[in-house]
Scaffold this motif. Structure first.
Motif, PDB file in Angstrom:
ATOM      1  N   THR A 170     -13.488  -0.178  10.050  1.00 16.06           N
ATOM      2  CA  THR A 170     -13.021   0.427   9.255  1.00 16.06           C
ATOM      3  C   THR A 170     -11.152   0.549   9.654  1.00 16.06           C
ATOM      4  OG1 THR A 170     -15.145   1.854   9.267  1.00 16.06           O
ATOM      5  CG2 THR A 170     -13.102   2.901   7.790  1.00 16.06           C
ATOM      6  N   ARG A 171     -11.092   0.227  10.715  1.00 11.40           N
ATOM      7  CA  ARG A 171      -9.293   0.047  10.993  1.00 11.40           C
ATOM      8  C   ARG A 171      -8.861  -0.942  10.337  1.00 11.40           C
ATOM      9  NH1 ARG A 171     -11.267   1.903  15.969  1.00 11.40           N
ATOM     10  NH2 ARG A 171     -11.615   0.428  16.939  1.00 11.40           N
ATOM     11  N   LEU A 172      -9.730  -2.106  10.894  1.00  8.25           N
ATOM     12  CA  LEU A 172      -9.000  -3.978  10.477  1.00  8.25           C
ATOM     13  C   LEU A 172      -8.484  -3.587   8.964  1.00  8.25           C
ATOM     14  CD1 LEU A 172      -7.955  -5.691  10.913  1.00  8.25           C
ATOM     15  CD2 LEU A 172     -10.303  -6.814  10.955  1.00  8.25           C
ATOM     16  N   ILE A 173      -9.378  -3.085   8.262  1.00  8.78           N
ATOM     17  CA  ILE A 173      -9.642  -2.613   6.713  1.00  8.78           C
ATOM     18  C   ILE A 173      -8.482  -1.556   6.221  1.00  8.78           C
ATOM     19  CG2 ILE A 173     -10.843  -1.943   4.708  1.00  8.78           C
ATOM     20  CD1 ILE A 173     -13.327  -3.071   5.601  1.00  8.78           C
ATOM     21  N   ALA A 174      -8.748  -0.741   6.808  1.00 10.37           N
ATOM     22  CA  ALA A 174      -7.669   0.106   6.681  1.00 10.37           C
ATOM     23  C   ALA A 174      -5.843  -0.309   6.190  1.00 10.37           C
ATOM     24  CB  ALA A 174      -7.810   1.624   7.037  1.00 10.37           C
ATOM     25  N   GLU A 175      -5.530  -1.576   7.493  1.00  8.83           N
ATOM     26  CA  GLU A 175      -4.049  -1.720   8.373  1.00  8.83           C
ATOM     27  C   GLU A 175      -4.026  -2.762   6.472  1.00  8.83           C
ATOM     28  OE1 GLU A 175      -4.943  -3.439  12.219  1.00  8.83           O
ATOM     29  OE2 GLU A 175      -3.955  -2.429  12.873  1.00  8.83           O
ATOM     30  N   LEU A 176      -5.003  -3.436   6.445  1.00 10.28           N
ATOM     31  CA  LEU A 176      -4.688  -4.559   5.285  1.00 10.28           C
ATOM     32  C   LEU A 176      -4.224  -3.911   4.146  1.00 10.28           C
ATOM     33  CD1 LEU A 176      -8.139  -7.072   5.803  1.00 10.28           C
ATOM     34  CD2 LEU A 176      -5.451  -7.234   6.791  1.00 10.28           C
TER      35      LEU A 176
ATOM     36  N   ASP B 159      -3.214  -0.725   4.087  1.00 11.14           N
ATOM     37  CA  ASP B 159      -1.225  -0.812   4.020  1.00 11.14           C
ATOM     38  C   ASP B 159      -0.354  -1.781   4.158  1.00 11.14           C
ATOM     39  OD1 ASP B 159      -2.285   2.203   4.792  1.00 11.14           O
ATOM     40  OD2 ASP B 159      -1.949   1.915   7.206  1.00 11.14           O
ATOM     41  N   ILE B 160      -0.981  -2.679   4.264  1.00 10.56           N
ATOM     42  CA  ILE B 160       0.033  -3.713   5.001  1.00 10.56           C
ATOM     43  C   ILE B 160       0.222  -4.377   3.135  1.00 10.56           C
ATOM     44  CG2 ILE B 160       0.601  -6.097   4.918  1.00 10.56           C
ATOM     45  CD1 ILE B 160      -0.758  -6.287   7.944  1.00 10.56           C
ATOM     46  N   SER B 161      -0.583  -3.862   2.634  1.00 14.67           N
ATOM     47  CA  SER B 161      -0.746  -4.382   0.868  1.00 14.67           C
ATOM     48  C   SER B 161      -0.133  -3.881   0.595  1.00 14.67           C
ATOM     49  CB  SER B 161      -2.137  -4.601  -0.216  1.00 14.67           C
ATOM     50  OG  SER B 161      -1.523  -4.761  -1.104  1.00 14.67           O
ATOM     51  N   ARG B 162       0.466  -2.724   0.331  1.00 16.55           N
ATOM     52  CA  ARG B 162       1.098  -0.999  -0.066  1.00 16.55           C
ATOM     53  C   ARG B 162       2.640  -1.704   0.049  1.00 16.55           C
ATOM     54  NH1 ARG B 162      -3.578   1.809   1.415  1.00 16.55           N
ATOM     55  NH2 ARG B 162      -5.317   2.485  -0.883  1.00 16.55           N
ATOM     56  N   ILE B 163       2.519  -2.103   1.771  1.00 12.50           N
ATOM     57  CA  ILE B 163       4.056  -1.911   1.852  1.00 12.50           C
ATOM     58  C   ILE B 163       4.247  -3.362   1.435  1.00 12.50           C
ATOM     59  CG2 ILE B 163       5.229  -2.952   3.896  1.00 12.50           C
ATOM     60  CD1 ILE B 163       2.991  -0.910   5.881  1.00 12.50           C
ATOM     61  N   ASP B 164       3.466  -4.017   1.739  1.00 15.48           N
ATOM     62  CA  ASP B 164       4.448  -5.474   0.814  1.00 15.48           C
ATOM     63  C   ASP B 164       4.784  -5.188  -0.726  1.00 15.48           C
ATOM     64  OD1 ASP B 164       4.283  -6.711   3.252  1.00 15.48           O
ATOM     65  OD2 ASP B 164       2.283  -7.871   2.847  1.00 15.48           O
ATOM     66  N   SER B 165       3.859  -4.353  -1.628  1.00 11.53           N
ATOM     67  CA  SER B 165       4.328  -4.081  -2.925  1.00 11.53           C
ATOM     68  C   SER B 165       5.294  -3.120  -2.870  1.00 11.53           C
ATOM     69  CB  SER B 165       3.138  -4.487  -3.161  1.00 11.53           C
ATOM     70  OG  SER B 165       2.522  -3.014  -3.380  1.00 11.53           O
ATOM     71  N   GLY B 166       5.616  -2.087  -1.877  1.00 12.78           N
ATOM     72  CA  GLY B 166       6.100  -1.132  -1.978  1.00 12.78           C
ATOM     73  C   GLY B 166       5.926   0.142  -3.100  1.00 12.78           C
ATOM     74  N   ARG B 167       4.381  -0.473  -2.576  1.00 10.22           N
ATOM     75  CA  ARG B 167       3.351   0.872  -3.264  1.00 10.22           C
ATOM     76  C   ARG B 167       2.877   2.100  -2.280  1.00 10.22           C
ATOM     77  NH1 ARG B 167      -1.181  -0.605  -4.696  1.00 10.22           N
ATOM     78  NH2 ARG B 167      -1.183  -2.779  -4.768  1.00 10.22           N
ATOM     79  N   LEU B 168       3.433   2.303  -1.113  1.00 11.48           N
ATOM     80  CA  LEU B 168       3.347   3.224   0.065  1.00 11.48           C
ATOM     81  C   LEU B 168       3.352   3.882  -0.511  1.00 11.48           C
ATOM     82  CD1 LEU B 168       1.299   3.163   2.818  1.00 11.48           C
ATOM     83  CD2 LEU B 168       3.949   2.995   3.406  1.00 11.48           C
ATOM     84  N   GLU B 169       2.255   5.336  -0.846  1.00 10.70           N
ATOM     85  CA  GLU B 169       2.379   6.628  -1.127  1.00 10.70           C
ATOM     86  C   GLU B 169       2.961   7.785   0.153  1.00 10.70           C
ATOM     87  OE1 GLU B 169      -0.353   8.063  -3.738  1.00 10.70           O
ATOM     88  OE2 GLU B 169      -0.095   6.557  -5.693  1.00 10.70           O
TER      89      GLU B 169
END
Length: 383
Positions: free
Chosen positions: A208-214, A216-226
């Motif tokens: 679960t933690r690994l999926i959460a990290e992935l 987060d990375i997707s949102r950071i790379d796309s500028g969509r981290l809320e």
């Protein structure tokens, strides 16, 4: 080519930059909106051919990418200056036929093509006509190196390989224990069953933690981290994380907290701040040595803005000077292997999403020192 020919090439390039269509209209061209721009100042390769296929502009970036000098290219045919082939070995200008093909075409989308020797470049073309369906007046070609794309592809491949490796171990454990329990439930004591289920639960949490990290990375790379801002008591958050480490069996003597007050009111995302603190403290405990010191203090950012700074230091060997520039990149790991190497990359993304900054350096005691600063912020409903 003689000096006179070189001068002619420069005249042709200047003529191309400032040319107008025969009917007095200005064709859409980037230099028309930025008079005085030298094509050699452009970061990408630029090659321009006139209506007859003769090269009138061949900038410095194009020369670097192709290994052909502007003096050699300007005045010659486009096919000679850019002898491109596609991945099937076909000559590109013969395949696309920009001067003799359909008059409805406006250009070619960017794609990988090959220069002599097999070197790849990203090539895009734009067809400029004096009027719709009219003859080609100018062919503008841009060239880019494929290195940036290859770095991104390598990064993605490495991410996939890392995730596959990190998922394999816990999922193998989960599958093994559940299959064993289902097949031989009656043969195990209650204590054995509990141990197996606790292991399955811990491995499921790891996945679960690994999926959460992935995510987060997707949102950071796309500028969509809320960032959902709420009031955050940073000193209380630090104490809560230290209490959790002590409850997990670590000695209370290993932690020192210093809070310099009063602290300004901080509006931040509590869950994400917990993620930052948890990661930095875990790194200090696992990879550092001796006492872990956490300092919380007000930090003036600008004359008209306040902030809060948190510093986490340890007494371990620290981070080598040559590695400090890579600490917040993907997959960076210290001397002790383990983990995905994504934690500090995510920490940096979270801090910057709050408008803050994070740095790494050497602590007074010689260990690693991480310091992040967050602006006071504003409630989410006022953002």
């Amino acid at each position: 080519m003689s000096s006179g020919d070189a001068g002619l090439g420069e005249d042709h390039r200047a003529h191309d930059v400032n040319s107008r269509s025969a009917n007095g209209a200005s064709p859409p061209h980037p230099e028309d909106h930025a008079p005085g721009v030298d094509p050699d100042d452009l970061p990408e390769g630029l090659v321009v051919a006139d209506g007859t296929g003769r090269v009138v502009c061949f900038n410095a970036a194009a020369a670097r990418l192709t290994g052909r000098s502007p003096a050699e290219a300007v005045g010659g045919s486009l096919q000679h200056a850019l002898p491109l082939e596609d991945m099937h070995g076909r000559r590109w200008w013969q395949v696309t036929d920009p001067y003799g093909g359909l008059a409805t075409r406006t250009g070619q989308p960017e794609r990988n093509l090959l220069l002599p020797g097999g070197r790849e470049v990203l090539v895009a073309a734009r067809y400029i006509r004096a009027q719709p369906l009219g003859p080609l007046q100018r062919l503008v070609v841009t060239l880019r190196s494929t290195e940036a794309r290859r770095r991104a592809e390598r990064s993605h491949a490495e991410l996939i390989a890392t995730v596959a490796h990190e998922l394999r171990s816990p999922l193998t454990s989960v599958k093994g224990f559940t299959a064993t329990l289902l097949a031989k439930w009656e043969r195990f004591t209650d204590d054995q069953k509990r141990l197996m289920l606790e292991t399955v639960d811990a491995d499921a949490n790891r996945v679960t933690r690994l999926i959460a990290e992935l995510l987060d990375i997707s949102r950071i790379d796309s500028g969509r981290l809320e960032v959902r801002r709420q009031p955050v008591d940073m000193a209380a958050a630090v104490r809560r994380h230290i209490d959790a480490h002590i409850a997990a069996g670590r000695s209370a003597d290993r932690f020192v907290t210093r809070v310099t007050g009063p602290l300004p009111g901080l509006w931040a995302d509590p869950d994400k701040i917990d993620q930052v603190l948890g990661n930095l403290l875990e790194n200090a405990v696992r990879h550092g040595e001796g006492t872990v010191t956490i300092e919380v203090a007000p930090a003036p950012l600008r004359s008209d803005e306040e902030g809060t700074a948190v510093t986490v230091s340890d007494e371990g060997p620290g981070i080598p000077e040559e590695s400090m520039s890579r600490v917040f990149t993907r997959f960076w790991r210290g001397s002790k292997r383990g983990g995905t190497g994504l934690g500090l990359y995510i920490v940096k993304g979270i801090v910057e999403a709050h408008g803050g900054t994070i740095t790494v350096g050497r602590a007074v005691a010689g260990g690693a020192q991480f310091r992040f600063t967050l602006p006071v912020g504003a409630p989410a409903f006022l953002g």
